[in-house]
Design a protein around this motif. Structure first.
Motif, PDB file in Angstrom:
ATOM      1  N   VAL A 767       0.846  -1.187   0.000  1.00 23.11           N
ATOM      2  CA  VAL A 767       0.000   0.000   0.000  1.00 23.11           C
ATOM      3  C   VAL A 767       0.885   1.242   0.000  1.00 23.11           C
ATOM      4  CG1 VAL A 767      -1.757   1.314   1.256  1.00 23.11           C
ATOM      5  CG2 VAL A 767      -1.839  -1.190   1.261  1.00 23.11           C
ATOM      6  N   ASP A 768       0.589   2.182  -0.886  1.00 19.45           N
ATOM      7  CA  ASP A 768       1.306   3.449  -0.962  1.00 19.45           C
ATOM      8  C   ASP A 768       0.319   4.588  -0.719  1.00 19.45           C
ATOM      9  OD1 ASP A 768       3.452   1.880  -1.747  1.00 19.45           O
ATOM     10  OD2 ASP A 768       3.110   2.254  -3.883  1.00 19.45           O
ATOM     11  N   ALA A 769       0.823   5.719  -0.200  1.00 18.17           N
ATOM     12  CA  ALA A 769      -0.054   6.849   0.086  1.00 18.17           C
ATOM     13  C   ALA A 769       0.717   8.155  -0.032  1.00 18.17           C
ATOM     14  CB  ALA A 769      -0.673   6.717   1.474  1.00 18.17           C
ATOM     15  N   ASN A 770      -0.010   9.204  -0.334  1.00 21.13           N
ATOM     16  CA  ASN A 770       0.573  10.552  -0.297  1.00 21.13           C
ATOM     17  C   ASN A 770      -0.518  11.557   0.045  1.00 21.13           C
ATOM     18  OD1 ASN A 770      -0.103   9.989  -3.365  1.00 21.13           O
ATOM     19  ND2 ASN A 770      -0.120  12.226  -3.140  1.00 21.13           N
ATOM     20  N   MET A 771      -0.107  12.664   0.644  1.00 24.34           N
ATOM     21  CA  MET A 771      -1.049  13.718   1.003  1.00 24.34           C
ATOM     22  C   MET A 771      -0.287  15.030   1.116  1.00 24.34           C
ATOM     23  SD  MET A 771      -1.685  12.749   5.027  1.00 24.34           S
ATOM     24  CE  MET A 771      -2.747  14.150   5.287  1.00 24.34           C
ATOM     25  N   GLY A 772      -1.039  16.145   1.092  1.00 24.91           N
ATOM     26  CA  GLY A 772      -0.384  17.430   1.214  1.00 24.91           C
ATOM     27  C   GLY A 772      -1.369  18.565   1.309  1.00 24.91           C
ATOM     28  N   TYR A 773      -0.804  19.772   1.483  1.00 26.13           N
ATOM     29  CA  TYR A 773      -1.635  20.967   1.645  1.00 26.13           C
ATOM     30  C   TYR A 773      -0.962  22.131   0.921  1.00 26.13           C
ATOM     31  CZ  TYR A 773      -4.600  24.516   3.793  1.00 26.13           C
ATOM     32  OH  TYR A 773      -5.501  25.540   4.003  1.00 26.13           O
ATOM     33  N   ASN A 774      -1.771  22.847   0.122  1.00 28.74           N
ATOM     34  CA  ASN A 774      -1.294  24.038  -0.584  1.00 28.74           C
ATOM     35  C   ASN A 774      -1.676  25.288   0.211  1.00 28.74           C
ATOM     36  OD1 ASN A 774      -0.330  22.666  -2.985  1.00 28.74           O
ATOM     37  ND2 ASN A 774      -2.486  22.313  -3.497  1.00 28.74           N
ATOM     38  N   PHE A 775      -0.680  25.973   0.737  1.00 32.15           N
ATOM     39  CA  PHE A 775      -0.937  27.209   1.467  1.00 32.15           C
ATOM     40  C   PHE A 775      -1.187  28.353   0.480  1.00 32.15           C
ATOM     41  CE2 PHE A 775       1.514  24.505   4.242  1.00 32.15           C
ATOM     42  CZ  PHE A 775       0.843  24.615   5.455  1.00 32.15           C
ATOM     43  N   ALA A 776      -1.815  29.418   0.990  1.00 36.72           N
ATOM     44  CA  ALA A 776      -2.255  30.501   0.117  1.00 36.72           C
ATOM     45  C   ALA A 776      -1.098  31.260  -0.527  1.00 36.72           C
ATOM     46  CB  ALA A 776      -3.145  31.469   0.898  1.00 36.72           C
ATOM     47  N   ASN A 777       0.059  31.254   0.081  1.00 32.64           N
ATOM     48  CA  ASN A 777       1.177  32.051  -0.416  1.00 32.64           C
ATOM     49  C   ASN A 777       2.068  31.300  -1.409  1.00 32.64           C
ATOM     50  OD1 ASN A 777       2.309  30.219   1.294  1.00 32.64           O
ATOM     51  ND2 ASN A 777       3.409  31.697   2.567  1.00 32.64           N
ATOM     52  N   GLY A 778       1.593  30.184  -1.963  1.00 28.29           N
ATOM     53  CA  GLY A 778       2.378  29.429  -2.922  1.00 28.29           C
ATOM     54  C   GLY A 778       3.213  28.334  -2.309  1.00 28.29           C
ATOM     55  N   LEU A 779       3.103  28.139  -0.998  1.00 25.73           N
ATOM     56  CA  LEU A 779       3.867  27.119  -0.294  1.00 25.73           C
ATOM     57  C   LEU A 779       3.061  25.819  -0.235  1.00 25.73           C
ATOM     58  CD1 LEU A 779       6.586  26.897   1.306  1.00 25.73           C
ATOM     59  CD2 LEU A 779       5.222  27.269   3.377  1.00 25.73           C
ATOM     60  N   THR A 780       3.725  24.697  -0.499  1.00 30.19           N
ATOM     61  CA  THR A 780       3.091  23.390  -0.438  1.00 30.19           C
ATOM     62  C   THR A 780       3.908  22.461   0.445  1.00 30.19           C
ATOM     63  OG1 THR A 780       2.191  23.588  -2.677  1.00 30.19           O
ATOM     64  CG2 THR A 780       2.333  21.377  -1.766  1.00 30.19           C
ATOM     65  N   LEU A 781       3.223  21.750   1.341  1.00 21.93           N
ATOM     66  CA  LEU A 781       3.859  20.736   2.173  1.00 21.93           C
ATOM     67  C   LEU A 781       3.252  19.395   1.817  1.00 21.93           C
ATOM     68  CD1 LEU A 781       5.722  19.881   4.520  1.00 21.93           C
ATOM     69  CD2 LEU A 781       3.792  20.294   6.080  1.00 21.93           C
ATOM     70  N   GLY A 782       4.102  18.429   1.421  1.00 27.98           N
ATOM     71  CA  GLY A 782       3.613  17.124   1.021  1.00 27.98           C
ATOM     72  C   GLY A 782       4.384  16.002   1.678  1.00 27.98           C
ATOM     73  N   VAL A 783       3.744  14.835   1.765  1.00 23.97           N
ATOM     74  CA  VAL A 783       4.388  13.645   2.307  1.00 23.97           C
ATOM     75  C   VAL A 783       3.933  12.442   1.492  1.00 23.97           C
ATOM     76  CG1 VAL A 783       2.543  13.327   4.014  1.00 23.97           C
ATOM     77  CG2 VAL A 783       4.764  12.231   4.378  1.00 23.97           C
ATOM     78  N   SER A 784       4.833  11.523   1.235  1.00 23.67           N
ATOM     79  CA  SER A 784       4.480  10.278   0.549  1.00 23.67           C
ATOM     80  C   SER A 784       5.086   9.109   1.315  1.00 23.67           C
ATOM     81  CB  SER A 784       4.982  10.279  -0.892  1.00 23.67           C
ATOM     82  OG  SER A 784       6.393  10.242  -0.942  1.00 23.67           O
ATOM     83  N   VAL A 785       4.376   7.984   1.288  1.00 27.82           N
ATOM     84  CA  VAL A 785       4.843   6.775   1.963  1.00 27.82           C
ATOM     85  C   VAL A 785       4.726   5.606   0.993  1.00 27.82           C
ATOM     86  CG1 VAL A 785       4.606   5.241   3.942  1.00 27.82           C
ATOM     87  CG2 VAL A 785       4.020   7.666   4.177  1.00 27.82           C
ATOM     88  N   THR A 786       5.831   4.942   0.734  1.00 25.42           N
ATOM     89  CA  THR A 786       5.856   3.738  -0.088  1.00 25.42           C
ATOM     90  C   THR A 786       5.889   2.519   0.823  1.00 25.42           C
ATOM     91  OG1 THR A 786       7.040   4.870  -1.865  1.00 25.42           O
ATOM     92  CG2 THR A 786       7.158   2.471  -1.836  1.00 25.42           C
ATOM     93  N   ASN A 787       5.032   1.544   0.543  1.00 22.95           N
ATOM     94  CA  ASN A 787       4.909   0.344   1.373  1.00 22.95           C
ATOM     95  C   ASN A 787       4.518   0.736   2.801  1.00 22.95           C
ATOM     96  OD1 ASN A 787       4.916  -2.303   2.221  1.00 22.95           O
ATOM     97  ND2 ASN A 787       7.136  -2.534   2.186  1.00 22.95           N
ATOM     98  N   LEU A 788       3.368   1.350   2.893  1.00 20.50           N
ATOM     99  CA  LEU A 788       2.863   1.879   4.162  1.00 20.50           C
ATOM    100  C   LEU A 788       2.787   0.816   5.247  1.00 20.50           C
ATOM    101  CD1 LEU A 788       1.478   4.303   5.649  1.00 20.50           C
ATOM    102  CD2 LEU A 788      -0.688   3.456   4.729  1.00 20.50           C
ATOM    103  N   LEU A 789       2.418  -0.411   4.902  1.00 18.43           N
ATOM    104  CA  LEU A 789       2.239  -1.482   5.883  1.00 18.43           C
ATOM    105  C   LEU A 789       3.512  -2.294   6.099  1.00 18.43           C
ATOM    106  CD1 LEU A 789      -1.286  -2.743   4.737  1.00 18.43           C
ATOM    107  CD2 LEU A 789      -0.724  -0.976   6.418  1.00 18.43           C
TER     108      LEU A 789
END
Length: 825
Positions: A767-789
């Motif tokens: 199982v793989d997953a990724n998520m993130g958030y785009n801030f209003a000022n052009g900044l993005t914070l993201g995380v990804s996980v390969t082989n979550l389990l």
């Protein structure tokens, strides 16, 4: 006076014609109001069109009075159609705001026919990794996104190493899938292997990746055998601004990236990009057998690093044409898996120079590729060389020094040439010219391609001790299409003639029929592909003449001839459907049948002391390989024929406008005649499954969820690969089994087999997953996980178990120039 009279008549005629016709103009933007440069505009009834300029403007002149429909399309956006009425001497406007693709059926692709086409009109199965998918994936290695595509065999060999295969015939030295980046072949010169992490392009500069399943040799040429993987980078006119990115993860992974694009004027735009990434591979050491004793790989360095940078200059000589210049560079250090062990890649550099011209009718492309390394070596051979010295009383210092080039033979009391060092100073020159035109419902494409490979191993692994090896390939192709808009039948016929200095000429035909309905399109396709022997296959000289390439054929002492290598061929019959099953559910399904023959055999000994090789081609063996007696020569030859078949199913369901679900399933089967001795790869009189490089699971599927709302995004994908056997050279990953039917197991799990250790079959669930958030000022914070389990899967031969990998990425996007322009306005 007469000339003046004629000039007045011409001016009056032109004025009258202008008054009797009109024009259509407009501006094309996205839904955020950003102008789209390079969008295609077509006046359907006239088969006439243009492309938009840097500000999204377009104009179609000399349009007769009447009512027309205008279709506007752009890669990555849904196409739009507007109706306009043109009056004499007047201008009609058709302004459009294109929406980013949400339904795969509305997407525009370019890979199948080398020109923009709506996905449903393409007579092939194409997967698309879009710009948003790439932007929302935190890892610098976007190869991981291929694991989410239907019909693709995706493997991971470590933290850095990812690999893609399509429809079987995989190996640790796989060159059957053609990789292309911005109309450049992305492959190494001497081996033909895909560049992969050696690519000069960085993640933030990639607009999209299109993966075409099945052969497409007609337009792309040799090695578009099982498929084409086409990476398309961003045009600075539609991606102006600056991106800064930093990332980190376990296994000491660190990455820093920079991209800048700017439009200087109506004529000029440019972009630059840079990346520095590093990390440490999983703690895995392969065994090298010295006799019956396993030894660890010598001086293994698990740290990897890559540096990439490049720049592109874009010039528009007219509103509907563009000249692009590009330079890119990469420097790579990592571990590479081959079918003879593993290589320690050290400072392997790639340089690419390209200039191309693009217009609606003409396409011209020329590029030059350089490959250079001085210190890369085969770990397996160097380890064997080292222990041959240190076990026979030589000092540590001398054993290490001589391990790069020699092996000690205690029975003879001498050292023989067993070079493990791979030097490379190879170059490649490519050129292509293409012409496109249409008359009413008839469309014609004509093209020619030229390639000159200039391989130079400095005498380390090729038969080039007297200088480099130059091989020229040329190809001529034509494609004819007839489109009937009323009945919605489309017909395609294409053919290509290829010529190679060593293997001669090959003809590749292609035919396709598509029929569109209200909710989808059915297609029937026949196509051919070839996988050509690489320069290494043809002109190899590895480990002091132990392995010799078969580009000219061999003659044995008894007069027996060993034929030179020919191309491997595949013929594919495919039927497919793309369409909607409901307002929320879309489907893309295909079934195919392949007929393949002339595989390149495993390395096999063709000689003996009683019957040695006397000639390579028409030259004595001692002339070609000085000092060789020809009594033990490992080489390749062609063998075998096998039929394979399968189907791929892709479903996309919009649960809500913000949440989507994906399901992909693939089946692969084969029909091998074990009574046909043409399929006997090692000439032992027994046909074994292991001799044909199928190496693909019978069943696989993945299921995923994608969420995008406001500034938050996230995805989760589960992937299951049925356990399967993998045989490639010395590498084995297989279940316990009796291969030759003599009642004794030849392969045993967790036991030695030949010169390697068998850990068992590949595949499993992850199982793989990724998520993130785009801030209003052009900044993005993201995380990804390969082989979550943290499933304990081994995905490739000579590779470690893949543990959980996680990556964080902080990215900042800003357009200083847009702000300045807004302030000025």
């Amino acid at each position: 006076m007469k000339k003046l009279f004629i000039l007045l008549i011409l001016m009056c005629t032109k004025l009258v014609f202008a008054q009797e016709s009109g024009r259509i103009k407009g501006i094309v933007k996205d839904t955020n109001g950003i102008a789209l440069s390079g969008a295609t505009v077509q006046v359907n009834q006239l088969k006439k069109g243009t492309i938009t300029d840097k500000d999204g403007n377009y104009s179609v002149d000399k349009v007769p009075e009447g009512k027309y429909t205008v279709t506007i399309s752009f890669v990555g956006f849904e196409s739009a159609t507007q109706s306009v009425a043109v009056l004499k001497g007047k201008t009609a406007e058709a302004n459009v705001n294109l929406q980013e693709v949400s339904n795969m059926l509305n997407d525009i692709v370019v890979t199948a026919n080398k020109k923009p086409q709506k996905l449903t009109e393409v007579p092939a199965t194409i997967n698309i990794i879009r710009a948003r998918d790439i932007a929302q994936f935190a890892s610098f290695n976007i190869g991981e996104l291929a694991s989410r595509q239907k019909g693709v065999d995706y493997v991971r060999s470590g933290v850095l190493g990812t690999g893609i295969n399509i429809r079987g015939f995989n190996s640790a030295f796989n060159s059957k899938n053609l990789q292309v980046t911005d109309d450049r072949l992305s492959s190494l010169i001497a081996t033909g292997l895909p560049l992969g992490t050696f690519s000069t392009v960085t993640k933030d500069d990639i607009e999209r990746v299109e993966i075409l399943l099945g052969p497409n040799g007609t337009l792309y040429g040799p090695n578009a055998h099982n498929g084409v993987i086409n990476s398309i980078t961003k045009n600075p006119r539609t991606s102006e601004g600056t991106t800064f990115a930093i990332g980190a993860g376990n296994q000491n992974v660190l990455t820093a990236r920079f991209r800048h694009a700017q439009v200087l004027s109506d004529k000029f735009a440019y972009k630059v990009h840079f990346e520095r990434s590093q990390g440490t591979e999983f703690d895995y050491v392969d065994s090298v057998y010295i006799g019956t004793v396993g030894k660890p790989e010598l001086e293994l360095n698990r740290d990897f690093s890559t540096v990439k940078y490049g720049t592109g200059l874009y010039y528009k000589p007219s509103s509907n044409s563009e000249i692009v210049g590009y330079y890119g560079h990469s420097n790579n250090n990592n571990i590479s898996i081959t079918n003879a062990g593993r290589n320690q890649i050290k400072d392997w550099k790639i340089d690419e120079f390209q200039i191309k011209y693009i217009s609606p009718r003409f396409f011209a492309n020329g590029y030059y590729t350089k490959s250079n390394t001085e210190n890369t070596y085969a770990i397996n051979q160097r380890t064997q060389n080292y222990y041959s010295f240190v076990n026979n009383g030589f000092s540590e210092e001398e054993s290490l020094r001589r391990s790069y080039a020699e092996q000690w033979v205690p029975s003879a009391g001498v050292a023989i040439n067993r070079g493990s060092l791979f030097k490379d100073d190879s170059k490649r020159l490519n050129g292509e010219f293409q012409y496109n035109n249409n008359w009413s419902n008839f469309y014609l494409t004509l093209g020619t391609q030229y390639q000159k490979d200039m391989a130079d191993s400095k005498g380390t692994y090729l038969l080039d001790s007297n200088g480099g090896i130059n091989i020229v390939q040329t190809g001529f192709y034509s494609q004819f299409e007839y489109k009937a808009p009323e009945s919605k039948w489309n017909f395609l016929l294409a053919g290509r003639l290829d010529n190679h200095e060593l293997y001669g000429s090959t003809f590749l035909p292609k035919a396709a029929i598509t029929k569109s309905f209200e909710k989808g399109t059915v297609r029937f396709t026949y196509g051919n592909g070839i996988s050509v022997p690489s320069i290494l296959n043809l002109k190899g000289n590895l480990f002091g003449g132990l392995i010799i390439g078969n580009g000219e054929g061999f003659t044995l002492k008894d007069g027996k001839k060993i034929a030179k290598l020919e191309v491997e061929t595949i013929s594919t019959y495919e039927v497919g459907y793309k369409g909607s099953l409901s307002n929320k559910l879309t489907i893309d399904v295909n079934a195919y049948y392949n007929k393949s023959k002339n595989f390149i055999s495993p390395l096999r000994n063709i000689a003996s002391a009683a019957n040695p090789v006397t000639h390579v081609g028409d030259q004595p063996i001692g002339t070609v390989v000085p000092g060789s007696t020809g009594t033990f020569i490992l080489t390749y030859s062609n063998f075998g024929q096998v039929d394979t078949y399968g189907f791929d199913l892709g479903l996309n369901y919009a649960i809500t406008p913000d949440l989507g679900a994906v399901f992909n399933y693939s089946y692969f089967g084969r029909d091998l005649d074990k009574n046909d001795l043409k399929n006997d790869g090692n000439l032992d009189g027994i046909v074994l499954e292991t001799e044909l490089p199928i190496n693909t699971p019978q069943n696989k599927f993945n299921v995923g969820l994608n969420y995008n709302k406001n500034r938050f995004y996230g995805s989760m994908y589960a992937r299951w690969i049925q356990k399967y056997d993998f045989f490639s050279g010395i590498n084995i990953a297989a279940k316990t089994q009796d291969l030759n039917g003599d009642g004794t197991n030849d392969v045993i799990v967790n036991a030695r087999k030949g010169r390697t250790w068998n850990y068992g079959q590949l595949g499993g669930f992850s199982v793989d997953a990724n998520m993130g958030y785009n801030f209003a000022n052009g900044l993005t914070l993201g995380v990804s996980v390969t082989n979550l389990l943290n499933a304990k899967n081994r995905e490739f031969v000579a590779s470690p178990i893949i543990s959980t990998l996680y990556a964080f990425e902080l990215k900042y996007n800003v357009n200083f120039f847009k702000s300045k322009k807004a302030a000025i306005n």
